[in-house]
Write an enzyme that holds these catalytic residues in place. Structure first.
Site, PDB file in Angstrom:
ATOM      1  N   HIS A  14       0.769  -1.265  -0.064  1.00 43.04           N
ATOM      2  CA  HIS A  14      -0.057   0.021  -0.110  1.00 43.04           C
ATOM      3  C   HIS A  14       0.926   1.360  -0.049  1.00 43.04           C
ATOM      4  CE1 HIS A  14      -3.065   2.961   0.461  1.00 43.04           C
ATOM      5  NE2 HIS A  14      -2.717   3.334   1.964  1.00 43.04           N
ATOM      6  N   ASP A  16       1.391   5.035  -0.071  1.00 46.09           N
ATOM      7  CA  ASP A  16       1.107   6.231   0.289  1.00 46.09           C
ATOM      8  C   ASP A  16       2.214   6.969  -0.466  1.00 46.09           C
ATOM      9  OD1 ASP A  16      -1.337   5.830   2.180  1.00 46.09           O
ATOM     10  OD2 ASP A  16       0.356   5.106   3.115  1.00 46.09           O
ATOM     11  N   ASP A 126      -7.874   1.779   1.834  1.00 44.97           N
ATOM     12  CA  ASP A 126      -7.674   2.510   2.946  1.00 44.97           C
ATOM     13  C   ASP A 126      -8.440   3.939   3.049  1.00 44.97           C
ATOM     14  OD1 ASP A 126      -6.941   3.081   5.778  1.00 44.97           O
ATOM     15  OD2 ASP A 126      -4.780   3.823   5.169  1.00 44.97           O
ATOM     16  N   HIS A 352      -5.553   9.967   0.100  1.00 40.43           N
ATOM     17  CA  HIS A 352      -6.243  10.380   1.333  1.00 40.43           C
ATOM     18  C   HIS A 352      -5.205  11.022   2.453  1.00 40.43           C
ATOM     19  CE1 HIS A 352      -4.974   5.939   1.246  1.00 40.43           C
ATOM     20  NE2 HIS A 352      -4.285   6.368   2.566  1.00 40.43           N
TER      21      HIS A 352
END
Length: 909
Positions: A14, A16, A126, A352
């Site tokens: 994941h 980011d 997420d 996000h």
């Protein structure tokens, strides 16, 4: 049902792009990760597949540093060993606009297909809550399943998942259904997206590991196909995974372990689903949890970013794209390349941890630069298209007013006819440096003998601000820059009934008539009214507003409230036992700012004092990583000045009241809100969300223990019943709460100031205290009935979109002085976008049905040759028939998102 267990192991990370480290530091780690992935794929033929987090931007980021690896990446993507898409970035769904969500999918799918493969799953690992219309959007894009981590089970910080039975569904598999009835298979990461992290290759360690993991999988799975996510946040590749899988196969010969991908896993899962899967409907916002892990207060973290995002999105999707489409309809080029660059630059701020404002300070500084870059490109598009269109308008009707007449065109890029006060800057006289500039003559150029007229010669009341002489320049396409000096003025007037998706032309001319005296909107030094509203400013600065159409008065509107906040960028936490501070018992200064026939404005000033911040205990609790819910810090008694300047504006022909609030924040660890008691009896309210006006309960579920029940919004929130209501629209203020105070008060968050990131460690963020000058803007709109039936939402949507205008000259042209480029009508549809499809060159127009009833969309043909129903990825689904009047019609189902393609050969370049 097949009895043999299948465990699908999907390797992933994941990613980011930026979060607890600035972008470039994460970028370096990304390059290492993808290098390691490619080396593993080269070395290990049994390492079958890797899921690249559902976002194609990772490829762009990697190739910035490693362009020589493009061919190898392409090979593994085409071979299916690297799975990409369908998104461009992993966005926050609620803090990005409806069209930004669509563009994200469009660009992601386009990129993935150009690379040679696509992971056809709605990937929301997420997201801090999931939009209710996601299933409909995915279905229209040909995607039949979604996977997500939040929304139906308590999930907190540091990837902690509460070990409780899921509230909405007993299984990790369910059907997720949009308000229109579209449904996709939904798969919840019941044990989070790292439940298969670091699988042991050692037999003894693996035995312990798998005993725990299999039990956890079986607890929620509805079939014998189980999902193991082999990775986590920024997780490096497990290079010995093939050996770890071999160990698992030796330990559990009755279980089939598959190094899988989402396309294969979902295909097999769908063949074994039981008949008792539950349907979950609409938004997934963890409303049946205790409320402490929703991360909803990211909607108010660093509000300045949300304001910049709102302006950037609106400029692209509601101004630049429609104007470029209008110009395209006149034969001009549609700049797809510039839109791609501007959109992708903007969307780099939409992950996000970025748009939510929950990263370290360096991240959000870089975001401001990206916002500016995208805005500057959009502004260049807007200016060019305004010029191209204005140059084609026949303005010879203003020639009788003389050579000094200054025509200008006001554009309405919204979906409905529009009336409102417009400010236009025009040059009444210009002199180019190449021809000689007489500055004194420019300064003395007479201005008081002028007036504004429309295309029929009607004189329009206006006010004028003399801006003096100004330097400016042209940048012609065929020669060197042309600097000039001009005598410049700003004109303000009410533009009346400007057609939807069109324009109206005016001119600033020599005065020929004298307007009769007109009545003021001002009643006295604290009151104003128009045909629909009466507004009184009370001694404490609050508003008493009477809706004259229903003789209904709202009181105590616009009281300011302040409370301490010892939480973090993710979640608000008020100090225990603290009482809120308000301006209810204060005394405000009021004076009149504007008094014109078409507009009245007051300034309200509150001289307030707020606590300087939290006491020293908060810093200690933060450094010791005390969970925010367990903190006992309080605010200090020492105060700092907090002056609030509120400008209240009422227009002649408006049913709303516009409020602009400015303050210089020097206090820390607090939250500022504006309160609007509605006194409307209802148990529900409505909030503008992604392609829907979402209906939400005022009181949360029984499981909810958080004293705060804040929610997300886009353009507005409305508390109403069948006879009365109050709608509060906003510009980039994404958080509200309907208070359980007996008055159904709407609390609109204007500022939240905190000092740490939060989550899994201690990351101080002093810039999240948002010290300095702030201006926030919102609109009060009382109305009869609910917001949909009374069209209150139309005003809120138009409020988002700025007027744009362009000065032009006296010239012949092919366009009339008043014109609508696309004419349509429907009772409950809201226009979402007007643009040109890159693949077909067709004009794509999108609406969504705001009501729970079928509607009929009529599009006036205006000589176009073809019209078809499309979808969110701009494919031709079916041709639309012409009705008896020669116009196209399409039935639109309740809450449906409908996209229509307009085809005409002349559009194609």
């Amino acid at each position: 049902m097949e009895k043999k267990k299948h465990i699908h192991i999907i390797s992933h990370t994941h990613w980011d792009r930026e979060w607890y480290l600035p972008y470039e530091k994460h970028h370096v780690l990304l390059v290492k990760l993808v290098d390691q992935l490619l080396e593993t794929l080269d070395r290990d033929e049994h390492f079958r597949s890797f899921h690249l987090d559902g976002q194609t931007i990772i490829l762009d980021d990697y190739l910035q540093v490693r362009p020589e690896m493009r061919e190898k990446l392409q090979k593994y993507i085409k071979d299916g060993r690297i799975q990409i898409g369908p998104w461009y970035i992993l966005q926050d769904e609620f803090l990005t606009s409806s069209e930004a969500n669509i563009r994200n999918l469009q660009y992601g799918m386009k990129d993935a297909l150009q690379w040679g493969g696509i992971s056809k799953v709605g990937y929301f690992p997420d997201s801090f809550g999931n939009m209710g219309q996601a299933p409909q959007i995915l279905k229209q894009a040909g995607i039949e399943a979604a996977v997500f981590g939040r929304g139906v089970k308590p999930t907190g910080f540091n990837n902690m998942v509460s070990d409780v039975d899921m509230y909405e569904s007993p299984y990790s598999e369910m059907f997720w259904r949009s308000p229109d009835g579209s449904a996709v298979l939904g798969v919840l990461f019941a044990n989070w997206y790292c439940n298969g992290i670091e699988i042991p290759a050692d037999k003894e360690e693996a035995a312990v590991y798998w005993e725990q993991k299999i039990a956890a999988l079986e607890k929620y799975a509805s079939t014998n196909h189980h999902l193991m996510m082999n990775g986590c946040d920024h997780q490096p590749i497990q290079t010995n995974l093939s050996k770890a899988i071999q160990t698992a196969e030796q330990l559990y010969p009755d279980i089939q372990f598959v190094h899988s991908n989402f396309n294969d896993y979902l295909a097999e899962l769908m063949t074994t689903l039981p008949k008792d899967l539950k349907y979950i409907d609409g938004e997934l916002r963890s409303q049946q949890t205790d409320g402490w892990g929703t991360l909803v207060n990211t909607a108010s973290a660093r509000i300045y970013l949300k304001q910049m995002n709102q302006r950037g999105q609106v400029l692209l999707e509601k101004v630049a794209e429609p104007l470029a489409t209008f110009a395209y309809m006149t034969g001009e080029e549609y700049p797809h390349h510039l839109f791609t660059y501007a959109w992708k630059t903007l969307m780099q701020n939409h992950p996000h941890d970025s748009i939510c404002g929950c990263s370290v300070d360096e991240v959000h500084r870089e975001m401001e630069t990206r916002f500016e870059k995208s805005k500057h490109v959009a502004e260049m598009i807007v200016d060019e298209k305004l010029t191209q269109i204005s140059d084609k308008i026949d303005t010879t009707g203003f020639a009788p007013f003389g050579a000094e007449a200054v025509p200008f065109t006001v554009f309405n890029t919204t979906g409905w006819e529009r009336t409102g006060v417009v400010s236009v800057t025009v040059d009444v006289k210009s002199e180019y440096f190449s021809e000689g500039v007489n500055k004194e003559a420019l300064k003395s150029f007479p201005l008081n003998d002028r007036e504004i007229v429309d295309q029929d010669g009607n004189v329009i009341p206006f006010t004028m601000e003399d801006l003096g002489i100004a330097f400016d320049y042209d940048l012609p396409n065929d020669r060197f820059r042309q600097p000039y000096m001009a005598r410049r003025v700003q004109l303000s007037f009410e533009a009346h009934a400007v057609p939807a998706l069109g324009y109206k032309t005016y001119a600033f001319v020599k005065k020929e008539t004298t307007l009769p005296e007109t009545e003021s909107l001002i009643v006295n030094d604290r009151e104003a009214e128009n045909e629909w509203l009466h507004v009184k400013i009370e001694e404490n600065g609050s508003l008493t507003v009477t809706d004259k159409t229903m003789n209904r008065t709202f009181t105590d509107l616009l009281i300011y409230e302040d409370s301490g906040d010892i939480g973090n960028e993710y979640m608000y936490k008020q100090p225990d036992g603290e009482e809120n501070l308000t301006t209810k018992n204060s005394k405000a200064k009021v004076h009149i700012l504007k008094d014109t026939p078409f507009e009245a404005a007051f300034e309200i000033i509150h001289e307030w004092e707020l606590p300087r911040g939290a006491n020293e205990l908060l810093a200690q609790e933060q450094k010791e990583v005390i969970p925010f819910m367990n903190r006992i810090a309080q605010r200090v008694e020492e105060t700092v000045p907090f002056k609030i300047k509120t400008v209240l504006t009422i227009e002649k022909n408006s049913k709303g009241i516009t409020v602009s609030t400015t303050f210089n924040n020097q206090a820390k660890d607090h939250r500022l809100r504006a309160l609007f008691p509605t006194d409307v009896e209802t148990s529900v309210h409505y909030a503008d969300s992604i392609f829907e006006i979402a209906k939400r309960n005022n009181v949360p579920a029984d499981e909810w223990t958080n004293p705060s029940n804040c929610q997300h919004q886009q353009a507005f929130v409305s508390v109403c019943n069948q006879s009365e209501g109050l709608t509060i629209a906003n510009l980039g203020l994404n958080e509200y709460e309907v208070l359980q105070d007996g008055r159904n008060t709407i609390a609109l968050t204007l500022l939240r100031a905190v000092g740490e990131l939060g989550d899994w460690g201690y990351f101080p963020t002093p810039e999240a205290q948002c010290l300095g000058e702030h201006t926030v803007t919102f609109r009060i709109y009382p109305h009869t009935g609910d917001c949909i039936e009374t069209n209150a939402y139309q005003d809120a949507y138009q409020f988002q979109i700025p007027w744009v205008a362009k000065q032009t000259g006296i010239h012949e042209g092919t366009l009339p002085t008043v014109h609508s480029f696309i004419e349509w009508n429907a009772e409950h549809l809201s226009l979402s976008s007007v643009k040109v499809a890159e693949g077909s060159g067709d004009i794509m127009v999108r609406w969504f049905n705001t009501a729970n009833q079928e509607d009929q969309l009529t599009i006036h043909s205006c000589g176009r040759e073809q019209c078809y129903r499309s979808n969110v990825i701009e494919e031709n689904v079916e041709m639309l028939p012409l009705n008896e009047n020669g116009n196209w019609q399409a039935p639109v189902q309740p809450y449906e998102i409908i996209t229509v393609g307009l085809e005409r050969k002349e559009y194609h370049q």
